[in-house]
Motif scaffolding. Structure first.
Motif, PDB file in Angstrom:
ATOM      1  N   VAL A 237      -9.387  -0.099  -7.122  1.00 30.17           N
ATOM      2  CA  VAL A 237      -9.077  -0.800  -5.879  1.00 30.17           C
ATOM      3  C   VAL A 237      -8.391   0.189  -4.946  1.00 30.17           C
ATOM      4  CG1 VAL A 237      -7.758  -2.669  -4.805  1.00 30.17           C
ATOM      5  CG2 VAL A 237      -8.854  -3.027  -7.019  1.00 30.17           C
ATOM      6  N   ALA A 238      -8.824   0.228  -3.691  1.00 28.11           N
ATOM      7  CA  ALA A 238      -8.164   1.066  -2.695  1.00 28.11           C
ATOM      8  C   ALA A 238      -6.855   0.412  -2.270  1.00 28.11           C
ATOM      9  CB  ALA A 238      -9.075   1.267  -1.492  1.00 28.11           C
ATOM     10  N   VAL A 239      -5.848   1.234  -2.001  1.00 26.83           N
ATOM     11  CA  VAL A 239      -4.549   0.747  -1.533  1.00 26.83           C
ATOM     12  C   VAL A 239      -4.087   1.608  -0.368  1.00 26.83           C
ATOM     13  CG1 VAL A 239      -3.839  -0.208  -3.764  1.00 26.83           C
ATOM     14  CG2 VAL A 239      -3.304   2.182  -3.207  1.00 26.83           C
ATOM     15  N   GLU A 240      -3.231   1.035   0.463  1.00 25.83           N
ATOM     16  CA  GLU A 240      -2.669   1.768   1.597  1.00 25.83           C
ATOM     17  C   GLU A 240      -1.709   2.843   1.114  1.00 25.83           C
ATOM     18  OE1 GLU A 240      -2.358  -1.789   4.876  1.00 25.83           O
ATOM     19  OE2 GLU A 240      -1.063  -1.881   3.115  1.00 25.83           O
ATOM     20  N   ASP A 241      -1.698   3.971   1.813  1.00 21.17           N
ATOM     21  CA  ASP A 241      -0.765   5.049   1.500  1.00 21.17           C
ATOM     22  C   ASP A 241      -0.173   5.590   2.797  1.00 21.17           C
ATOM     23  OD1 ASP A 241       0.666   6.933   0.106  1.00 21.17           O
ATOM     24  OD2 ASP A 241      -0.979   8.378   0.006  1.00 21.17           O
ATOM     25  N   PRO A 242       1.139   5.354   3.066  1.00 18.01           N
ATOM     26  CA  PRO A 242       2.072   4.672   2.172  1.00 18.01           C
ATOM     27  C   PRO A 242       1.794   3.175   2.108  1.00 18.01           C
ATOM     28  CG  PRO A 242       3.131   5.144   4.259  1.00 18.01           C
ATOM     29  CD  PRO A 242       1.799   5.818   4.314  1.00 18.01           C
ATOM     30  N   GLY A 243       2.241   2.578   1.022  1.00 20.38           N
ATOM     31  CA  GLY A 243       2.058   1.152   0.808  1.00 20.38           C
ATOM     32  C   GLY A 243       3.062   0.662  -0.211  1.00 20.38           C
ATOM     33  N   SER A 244       3.065  -0.634  -0.456  1.00 15.04           N
ATOM     34  CA  SER A 244       4.059  -1.226  -1.337  1.00 15.04           C
ATOM     35  C   SER A 244       3.925  -0.715  -2.765  1.00 15.04           C
ATOM     36  CB  SER A 244       3.914  -2.756  -1.334  1.00 15.04           C
ATOM     37  OG  SER A 244       4.671  -3.333  -2.383  1.00 15.04           O
ATOM     38  N   LEU A 245       4.995  -0.118  -3.281  1.00 18.06           N
ATOM     39  CA  LEU A 245       5.015   0.325  -4.667  1.00 18.06           C
ATOM     40  C   LEU A 245       4.810  -0.855  -5.611  1.00 18.06           C
ATOM     41  CD1 LEU A 245       5.659   2.307  -6.997  1.00 18.06           C
ATOM     42  CD2 LEU A 245       8.089   1.835  -6.591  1.00 18.06           C
ATOM     43  N   GLY A 246       5.498  -1.967  -5.352  1.00 18.34           N
ATOM     44  CA  GLY A 246       5.388  -3.122  -6.237  1.00 18.34           C
ATOM     45  C   GLY A 246       3.986  -3.696  -6.281  1.00 18.34           C
ATOM     46  N   ALA A 247       3.330  -3.796  -5.130  1.00 17.77           N
ATOM     47  CA  ALA A 247       1.967  -4.322  -5.094  1.00 17.77           C
ATOM     48  C   ALA A 247       1.019  -3.397  -5.848  1.00 17.77           C
ATOM     49  CB  ALA A 247       1.513  -4.494  -3.651  1.00 17.77           C
ATOM     50  N   ARG A 248       1.183  -2.107  -5.648  1.00 17.40           N
ATOM     51  CA  ARG A 248       0.324  -1.150  -6.345  1.00 17.40           C
ATOM     52  C   ARG A 248       0.502  -1.273  -7.855  1.00 17.40           C
ATOM     53  NH1 ARG A 248       2.276   3.316  -4.241  1.00 17.40           N
ATOM     54  NH2 ARG A 248       3.227   4.339  -6.035  1.00 17.40           N
ATOM     55  N   GLN A 249       1.732  -1.449  -8.284  1.00 12.13           N
ATOM     56  CA  GLN A 249       1.979  -1.543  -9.725  1.00 12.13           C
ATOM     57  C   GLN A 249       1.396  -2.815 -10.334  1.00 12.13           C
ATOM     58  OE1 GLN A 249       6.229  -0.909  -9.655  1.00 12.13           O
ATOM     59  NE2 GLN A 249       5.974   1.162 -10.431  1.00 12.13           N
ATOM     60  N   GLN A 250       1.349  -3.906  -9.557  1.00 13.62           N
ATOM     61  CA  GLN A 250       0.714  -5.113 -10.070  1.00 13.62           C
ATOM     62  C   GLN A 250      -0.751  -4.844 -10.403  1.00 13.62           C
ATOM     63  OE1 GLN A 250       1.803  -8.051 -10.951  1.00 13.62           O
ATOM     64  NE2 GLN A 250       3.922  -7.885 -10.258  1.00 13.62           N
TER      65      GLN A 250
END
Length: 504
Positions: A237-250
């Motif tokens: 899944v692509a994620v924003e960078d920078p982006g929420s650490l917590g959301a990425r870890q989920q």
């Protein structure tokens, strides 16, 4: 401090009655005059660190402690001032001086000072050290402090207790014994209906109650989506960078690979998204975390085209209600329901402790998400769902939103003034909406974890921006302002300025 005096600072017993100074087990008369203030400061700090003086306990008045130790009152006052400057104690007028935060480690006055900037930022066990990001966030959350500027926390003192209690009484009065059994794992029908009304009024989303799944906040929404995607064969899944650490870890906990996609002034780089090859993307288009940018019109059109061609958008509608200087932007879900999973909650509007949110998914995923929710927890507690539904239906939640929006605006303005006054060279991002600011220090030579550690040593919590980056970037901080009154924000940012001056 002279090594010959060390044993006195670490606990020599005085033969004279100690009274209010019993906790020190210290006789300053045996310490060389030039080292008494340092010795007293270190001994009190150690007593706080080892629990002899627990949080909330009161220190003896300076006059009393000075008399019992046989030293000048000015010496004790200076020691108290040093501890107050470090954020460990706080004077409250007639209420006395109380312990408000513990140091990260007991003070060792004879140890050589560690090198900067690694001093408190990346030593083992420290909240800014290397290691699992989630553990670091939890460690920082557990450290007591005087001023908490962590992002993602609303004004918890504004929780509408009276309205909640009134709604709860009315709900309880109307419940039958059968209503106390297991509820629908998808969520109470009353709340699902209320959520559709809330989303229509505030986010322009038209949905049927059958499309809503009640979840324990956005965190669980992401966990459910990750599970369903993984079961369906999706691996990244692509994620924003920078982006929420917590959301990425989920997502990563759900065994999905996260692929960073850059964020700039227009939001997520959609060209980079296409090039990533990821079949799904998680983003915060209404108020990007942490930069605060809004996904612009051209990027929205490109993203929706990508989704219409088979991609899946996971929309975390982060901070969408909290806007001050700009008009609302429509939710992506309102424009392409069949290509967007939409997640929202009341964590930033009421309180994270409620663990109440909602998830809307395309029809092809709905049954799988409901099944995942069923096997996760059999559904959210029904009583809290019904109370929230009543607040939504009665208009109380909208009244509360208008109230906190005014309060948050004043606090945002106070933080902006403080940053301008105390953080020279800092660039501010994302001030038009939300509950936090991002500040960056372009061209700075220090690490932001070192700055956050220096701030914590002064009694102030803040997130280093690097926690929320995957790729390297300028150092910065993510500063929450919603949970603190203006005077506290001013003081907190002033202390950040002091921490910054130590690194430059």
């Amino acid at each position: 401090m002279n090594r010959a005096n060390e044993h006195h600072c670490e606990g020599s017993e005085s033969s004279r009655p100690a009274g209010g100074s019993d906790f020190l087990q210290l006789d300053l008369r045996e310490v060389a005059p030039g080292g008494r203030t340092e010795c007293l400061t270190a001994r009190i700090r150690s007593a706080i660190a080892d629990g002899t003086l627990p949080l909330g306990s009161r220190l003896p008045p300076t006059r009393v402690l000075a008399a019992e130790l046989g030293v000048s009152r000015g010496l004790v006052t200076e020691a108290y001032q040093r501890l107050a400057d470090a954020g460990q104690i706080q004077g409250s007028g007639r209420a006395g001086t109380t312990v408000v935060a513990a140091p990260l480690a007991p003070d060792l006055p004879d140890a050589a000072p560690p090198a900067r900037p690694a001093a408190r930022s990346d030593g083992p066990g420290g909240p800014f050290g290397a290691g699992d990001g989630g553990a670091l966030v939890d460690a920082l959350r557990a450290v007591p402090c005087r001023i908490d500027l962590s992002p993602g926390v609303p004004d918890l003192t504004a929780f509408p207790r009276t309205a909640w209690l009134q709604a709860e009484r009315r709900v309880l009065a109307a419940l039958t014994p059968g209503d106390f059994g297991y509820g629908n794992p998808q969520g109470a029908p009353a709340l699902r209906t209320a959520v559709t009304g809330w989303l229509a009024r505030n986010r322009g989303i038209r949905a049927d109650p059958d499309e809503v799944v009640v979840v324990a906040g956005v965190a669980q929404a992401l966990a459910l989506v990750a599970h369903v995607l993984r079961e369906g064969g999706v691996r990244k899944v692509a994620v924003e960078d920078p982006g929420s650490l917590g959301a990425r870890q989920q997502l990563e906990y759900g065994r999905l690979e996260t692929v960073p996609v850059p964020v700039d002034g227009g939001g997520l780089d959609t060209a980079a998204l296409r090039a990533s090859g990821a079949p799904a993307v998680l983003l915060t288009p209404a108020h990007q975390f942490p930069t605060g940018v809004v996904l612009d019109g051209e990027r929205r059109r490109e993203l929706l085209g990508w989704a219409a061609a088979g991609g899946l958008v996971v929309e975390d509608d982060y901070d969408a209600e909290h806007r001050y200087d700009r008009a609302p932007v429509p939710a992506l879900r309102a424009l392409l329901p069949e290509g967007v999973c939409y997640a929202g909650s009341v964590s930033k509007l009421l309180a994270p402790a409620l663990r109440l949110g909602w998830l809307l998914v395309p029809p092809r995923l709905r049954e799988a998400v409901i099944a995942a929710k069923r096997y996760a927890d059999l559904g959210n507690p029904v009583l809290a769902q019904l109370v929230l539904a009543r607040l939504m239906d009665s208009g109380e939640l909208e009244r509360h939103l208008r109230f906190v929006r005014r309060r948050h605006r004043r606090r945002r303005d106070a933080m902006l003034r403080a940053v301008a006054a105390h953080l020279p060279g800092a660039r501010v991002h994302g001030a038009a909406a939300g509950l936090h600011l991002m500040v960056t220090f372009d061209g700075a030579a220090f690490e932001d974890t070192a700055l956050a550690a220096e701030a914590l040593a002064l009694g102030v919590k803040a997130h280093p921006l690097s926690w929320h980056r995957i790729r390297p970037g300028a150092p910065g901080l993510v500063l929450g302002y919603a949970a603190s009154p203006p005077g506290e924000l001013e003081e907190g940012v002033a202390l950040l300025g002091r921490a910054l001056s130590r690194l430059r």
